[in-house]
Design a protein around this motif. Structure first.
Motif, PDB file in Angstrom:
ATOM      1  N   SER A 179      30.639   0.130 -86.087  1.00 51.06           N
ATOM      2  CA  SER A 179      31.217  -1.160 -86.448  1.00 51.06           C
ATOM      3  C   SER A 179      30.633  -2.222 -85.534  1.00 51.06           C
ATOM      4  CB  SER A 179      32.729  -1.141 -86.257  1.00 51.06           C
ATOM      5  OG  SER A 179      33.263  -0.132 -87.035  1.00 51.06           O
ATOM      6  N   ILE A 180      30.471  -3.384 -86.072  1.00 53.52           N
ATOM      7  CA  ILE A 180      29.913  -4.457 -85.261  1.00 53.52           C
ATOM      8  C   ILE A 180      31.067  -5.142 -84.539  1.00 53.52           C
ATOM      9  CG2 ILE A 180      28.643  -6.624 -85.335  1.00 53.52           C
ATOM     10  CD1 ILE A 180      27.469  -5.569 -88.008  1.00 53.52           C
ATOM     11  N   ARG A 181      30.991  -5.164 -83.224  1.00 51.24           N
ATOM     12  CA  ARG A 181      32.080  -5.778 -82.469  1.00 51.24           C
ATOM     13  C   ARG A 181      31.773  -7.244 -82.208  1.00 51.24           C
ATOM     14  NH1 ARG A 181      31.347  -0.910 -80.083  1.00 51.24           N
ATOM     15  NH2 ARG A 181      32.935   0.580 -80.608  1.00 51.24           N
ATOM     16  N   LEU A 237      27.711 -11.594 -87.593  1.00 51.73           N
ATOM     17  CA  LEU A 237      27.189 -10.400 -88.240  1.00 51.73           C
ATOM     18  C   LEU A 237      25.856 -10.046 -87.611  1.00 51.73           C
ATOM     19  CD1 LEU A 237      27.936 -11.490 -91.884  1.00 51.73           C
ATOM     20  CD2 LEU A 237      29.164  -9.770 -90.579  1.00 51.73           C
ATOM     21  N   THR A 238      25.635  -8.752 -87.412  1.00 52.48           N
ATOM     22  CA  THR A 238      24.399  -8.290 -86.809  1.00 52.48           C
ATOM     23  C   THR A 238      23.683  -7.406 -87.794  1.00 52.48           C
ATOM     24  OG1 THR A 238      25.636  -8.219 -84.768  1.00 52.48           O
ATOM     25  CG2 THR A 238      23.464  -7.197 -84.738  1.00 52.48           C
ATOM     26  N   GLN A 261      21.370  -2.318 -84.327  1.00 56.09           N
ATOM     27  CA  GLN A 261      22.497  -1.465 -84.011  1.00 56.09           C
ATOM     28  C   GLN A 261      22.116  -0.071 -83.550  1.00 56.09           C
ATOM     29  OE1 GLN A 261      25.366  -1.554 -87.138  1.00 56.09           O
ATOM     30  NE2 GLN A 261      24.647  -3.572 -87.706  1.00 56.09           N
ATOM     31  N   TYR A 290      24.427  -6.170 -94.138  1.00 54.68           N
ATOM     32  CA  TYR A 290      25.019  -6.445 -92.834  1.00 54.68           C
ATOM     33  C   TYR A 290      26.448  -5.954 -92.899  1.00 54.68           C
ATOM     34  CZ  TYR A 290      21.047  -9.546 -92.972  1.00 54.68           C
ATOM     35  OH  TYR A 290      19.781 -10.028 -93.122  1.00 54.68           O
ATOM     36  N   ARG A 291      26.816  -5.098 -91.938  1.00 54.34           N
ATOM     37  CA  ARG A 291      28.156  -4.517 -92.005  1.00 54.34           C
ATOM     38  C   ARG A 291      28.995  -4.986 -90.834  1.00 54.34           C
ATOM     39  NH1 ARG A 291      29.914   1.542 -90.519  1.00 54.34           N
ATOM     40  NH2 ARG A 291      32.139   1.096 -90.512  1.00 54.34           N
ATOM     41  N   GLN A 292      30.240  -5.299 -91.128  1.00 53.49           N
ATOM     42  CA  GLN A 292      31.192  -5.572 -90.065  1.00 53.49           C
ATOM     43  C   GLN A 292      32.467  -4.830 -90.412  1.00 53.49           C
ATOM     44  OE1 GLN A 292      32.631  -9.632 -89.359  1.00 53.49           O
ATOM     45  NE2 GLN A 292      32.213  -9.246 -87.214  1.00 53.49           N
ATOM     46  N   GLY A 293      32.749  -3.772 -89.644  1.00 53.25           N
ATOM     47  CA  GLY A 293      33.931  -2.954 -89.923  1.00 53.25           C
ATOM     48  C   GLY A 293      33.857  -2.385 -91.322  1.00 53.25           C
TER      49      GLY A 293
END
Ligand code: EPU
Length: 465
Positions: free
Chosen positions: A444-446, A450-451, A456, A356-359
């Motif tokens: 990036s996940i806004r 977390l998504t 995505q 799971y990626r955030q930024g």
């Protein structure tokens, strides 16, 4: 186009040795532009990037001989050409490392502005700032950088940027300063071992460089440099990649010419996750030595932040993500050098990884098993990550576009086969997959929370690095 077919689940066992470092060899080859003496490099693997830079140097009047024994001899015979063609520069960003040497010796350099790459924008403002401080006049015209100077003049230069020091920028400015009039001090210089290797070779050519490997490098300019012979340092990223391969397959592999001192951050993380890293000769204090990597497959999670050397190297981030995807728990990776360098996430997810990626941060929830799948290589280290995942996965994986790997690992399939892996290089016979199938950076996940990767779509297209 070649692809790899890998049958996962084989335990790696045996002994290999590490080849010369691509990222050391490229600026060393470019440094041959600083002299009309003969420069002989040993321990240079037959990598695509080495051949590409060789072609560029030939266009710049350097006669190159590739020996059968991993040697290259470079001899500048014509110094009249100062233009680098876009067709070559666009294939390899590292072409920028000819800028400093060419300018210092020929007083003029025209080089196509390298574009972005698969994992971000990759500016070169710091290279240009450093050379301008040495007295170069820098202009832009039609996508080209035109740099001109009389003799360069030593200066004090702060070379740090928003993401820390620049490796090739330091190489460029340090190389150019060897022929400048007077003293140059580079503050916030890159401390990478490849910079030390370059400084060692330049000193052997007659340069006066002190402090390489620390954030302050002092260069006293000389009138001229001569030829030399130099052995390229072993590749710390290749060493780290094979160490991870051993760890992920519950293997037992001895790696010779392991650049231990250059890999302390990675060794530290391997040990943290439960991998045994043992010097074969415990009293060995050499910077490079033989190391035994073994693992009982009980991998623990960890937290990694990529940083400039001696921190954890960005060039091992993707490979460690493959390892952590089968660790027992949640790991966190934060990428501080190239915040977009996550091309491997999408393909790794196809093999069952939970990422799971955030930024610039990725959370990896370890799974019990990865499973084989058709995946596509997208850049050099992302490709290495997929090979590692495939070695540990259940079933068969095919990895297309392995030309990315050939840029930085010579004969990877031969090395892995010698350790017992079931891997073969095959020729693509059918048509290339549709463009849309090119793996891409995860957006990036806004917003909060977390998504998962699956949520995505669609993915943006990117170009290779
Ligand atoms: N940066 C700037 N301005 C510049 C130059 C760099 O802001 O003028 C930023 C970059 O965007 C990045 C950071 O500074 O965020 C570090 O970039 P650096 O200049 O150090 O990268 P590089 O010298 O172009 C070399 C390696 C890369 C490796 C990086 C970081 C070679 C040929 N390439 O690139 O290797 O990731 O240092 O360690 O030496 C690879 O081998 O897969 C690879 C990409």
């Amino acid at each position: 186009m070649d692809y790899f077919r890998i049958q996962g689940g084989r335990r790696l066992n045996g002994r290999i040795s590490v080849e010369g470092a691509k990222n050391a060899a490229l600026p060393l080859m470019a440094a041959s532009l600083l002299t009309t003496g003969r420069v002989k490099l040993t321990n240079v693997g037959p990598l695509a990037d080495i051949k590409n830079l060789g072609s560029l140097l030939e266009r710049l009047g350097v006669a190159i001989h590739f020996g059968d024994d991993d040697t290259i001899t470079l001899h500048t015979s014509d110094e009249s050409c100062v233009e680098t063609p876009y067709e070559i520069v666009k294939t390899m960003r590292a072409s920028i490392c000819v800028l400093g040497p060419m300018l210092a010796r020929r007083g003029r350099a025209v080089i196509s502005m390298p574009g972005g790459c698969a994992f971000g924008t990759r500016p070169i403002d710091l290279h240009l700032k450093g050379l301008a401080k040495l007295g170069a006049k820098i202009e832009m015209d039609g996508g080209n950088i035109i740099a001109t100077c009389d003799r360069l003049k030593g200066a004090t230069i702060f070379l740090g940027g928003p993401n820390g020091p620049t490796v090739l920028g330091t190489a460029n400015v340090m190389s150019a300063a060897t022929l400048a009039e007077g003293r140059t001090v580079i503050e916030s210089a890159a401390c990478e071992p490849e910079i030390v290797d370059l400084a060692n070779m330049l000193n052997r050519m007659g340069a006066k460089i002190r402090g390489a490997g620390s954030p302050r490098i002092i260069i006293d300019g000389v009138e001229a440099l001569g030829g030399c012979e130099h052995r390229v340092m072993p590749d710390r990223i290749v060493a780290g990649t094979y160490a991870i391969a051993a760890a992920m397959t519950n293997g037992d592999v001895t790696i010779d010419d392991f650049p231990y001192d250059s890999l302390l951050a990675a060794v530290n993380h391997l040990e943290e996750v439960g991998v045994h890293v043992t010097k074969v000769n415990p009293n060995d204090e050499d910077a490079r030595c033989s190391v035994r990597i073994s693992s009982n497959r009980v991998l623990r999670p960890t937290i990694i932040t990529t940083q400039p050397h001696p921190g954890f190297p960005t060039d091992l981030q993707a490979q460690f993500m493959a390892l952590l995807s089968i660790a027992d728990g949640n790991s966190i990776i934060t990428e501080k050098i190239y915040t977009e360098r996550f091309l491997h996430v999408a393909e790794l997810s196809r093999m069952g990884a939970q990422v799971y990626r955030q930024g610039s941060t990725a959370v990896i929830s370890g799974v019990r098993h990865l499973h084989g799948a058709p995946v596509m290589a997208s850049d050099l280290r992302a490709s290495a990550c997929l090979v590692l995942a495939a070695l540990a996965a259940e079933g068969e994986t095919t990895i297309s576009r392995v030309y990315h790997l050939d840029r930085g690992y010579s004969g990877m399939e031969r090395v892995l086969t010698s350790l017992g892996a079931d891997i073969e290089r095959c020729k693509e016979t059918k048509a290339e997959p549709a463009e849309d199938a090119v793996p891409a950076m995860l957006p990036s996940i806004r917003g909060a929370g977390l998504t998962s990767r699956a949520a995505q779509e669609p993915l943006a297209k990117t170009e290779g690095n």
